[in-house]
Enzyme design. Structure first.
Site, short mmCIF file in Angstrom:
data_model
loop_
_atom_site.label_atom_id
_atom_site.label_comp_id
_atom_site.label_asym_id
_atom_site.label_seq_id
_atom_site.Cartn_x
_atom_site.Cartn_y
_atom_site.Cartn_z
N ARG A 183 -11.62 106.28 0.14
CA ARG A 183 -12.09 107.41 0.94
C ARG A 183 -13.61 107.43 1.10
O ARG A 183 -14.25 108.48 1.13
CB ARG A 183 -11.61 108.74 0.36
CG ARG A 183 -10.11 108.89 0.26
CD ARG A 183 -9.42 108.83 1.61
NE ARG A 183 -7.97 108.91 1.44
CZ ARG A 183 -7.18 107.83 1.32
NH1 ARG A 183 -7.69 106.62 1.38
NH2 ARG A 183 -5.88 107.97 1.17
N SER A 191 -5.92 116.88 2.40
CA SER A 191 -6.13 116.71 0.96
C SER A 191 -7.51 117.22 0.56
O SER A 191 -8.52 116.80 1.13
CB SER A 191 -5.99 115.25 0.57
OG SER A 191 -4.68 114.78 0.81
N GLU A 198 -12.58 115.58 -1.37
CA GLU A 198 -12.39 114.68 -0.23
C GLU A 198 -12.89 115.35 1.05
O GLU A 198 -13.25 114.69 2.01
CB GLU A 198 -10.91 114.31 -0.08
CG GLU A 198 -10.63 113.26 0.98
CD GLU A 198 -9.22 112.74 0.94
OE1 GLU A 198 -8.59 112.63 2.01
OE2 GLU A 198 -8.72 112.42 -0.17
#
Length: 294
Positions: A173, A219, A289
């Site tokens: 990520r 998320s 995130e």
């Protein structure tokens, strides 16, 4: 700011004033944005940046807003939104998409031309530019696995260039600092022959079954190496927990959902609570995130 608006108007670049945060973030909350600029080409981005710098106005970037929280105080500067940068083209197994295209539209293009690789990523509600910057992924696949190069505009000197996949320090990520001063305006991907419709259908059905339907930013936390973030949050008893008009989803504990009128403060309070309780129980630090605008 007024001088900047006049110059944008004279340059025929589309912009909007006093934009509600709920209209640009998939959480459907947050304060107002003073000025949202919507360029349709890299030349318009250049012009907008030049005028922003001339006016001395702070600025930030925004794509689809699918993982970006707008503060309740809003943003007082200029927001350059890349969603109007459109276009997808093909050369054999290589496909180039502009930054404002969604992963869903890129996947639809791949399916139409029987190109494989996007099946697991098509349901991620991100633009191409945002997906490359954050190395979006799902079901064990990441956008970095398809990317061959990104076309970028250096915000410091307004020069355009290309950055090869091998020059981008992708990790989970993250694209590292590869785009710290750069705006991604297009990206090229390499696909394989044969679009797997059964895999695409499975991923879509799995998302519908496991992910909440209420407004969210997807998320909230990156998954630590050993455990899924949702599992950790659930095991400390926070699944379904509510603060104000936001809640940790009862369906998936790594989602914070807006129950109607949820504020950024509600969201951040739940984030902080989850981080604190997971650390106290497991000594694991949950890393966000999502991003906060500005």
């Amino acid at each position: 700011m007024e001088k900047l608006k006049r110059r944008l108007h004279d340059a025929d670049i589309e912009y909007f004033v006093d934009v509600e945060g709920r209209t640009v973030s998939s959480y459907r909350g947050g304060g107002n944005l003073a000025l949202v600029i919507c360029p349709k080409s890299v030349d318009e981005i250049k012009t907008a940046l030049a005028e922003i710098k001339y006016a001395g106005v702070p600025y930030t970037l925004l794509g689809a807003g699918s993982n970006c929280l707008v503060p309740d105080s809003g943003y007082p500067g200029a927001v350059i939104r890349t969603t109007r940068l459109k276009g997808i083209s093909q050369s054999g197994s290589f496909v180039t998409a502009y930054a404002g295209e969604t992963l869903s539209s890129l996947a639809a293009f791949a399916a139409k031309h029987d190109l494989g690789g996007m099946e697991a990523l098509s349901g991620i509600p991100a633009t191409v530019g945002g997906a490359v910057r954050m190395n979006a992924g799902a079901y064990g696949k990441e956008i970095a696995g398809l990317l061959t190069q990104a076309e970028i505009l250096d915000a410091r000197n307004l020069e355009v260039s290309k950055k090869d996949r091998t020059d981008i320090p992708f990790s989970y990520r993250s694209s590292g600092d590869a785009f710290q001063y750069n705006i991604i305006y297009a990206a090229t991907f390499r696909f394989q022959d044969g679009y797997d419709r059964a895999l695409h259908r499975h991923c879509c059905e799995d998302r519908l079954k496991k992910q909440p339907g209420e407004p969210s930013l997807g998320s909230v936390f990156k998954n630590p190496l050993a455990f899924a973030a949702g599992y950790l949050i659930e095991t400390v008893g926070l699944k379904g927990f509510r603060i104000g008009n936001a809640a940790i989803s009862a369906k998936h504990a790594n989602f914070i959902v807006n129950l109607g009128g949820g504020t950024a403060r509600d969201y951040l309070s739940l984030m902080g609570l989850a981080q604190s309780m997971v650390y106290n129980e497991y000594k694991i630090e949950l890393e966000p995130e999502i991003h906060i605008l500005g």
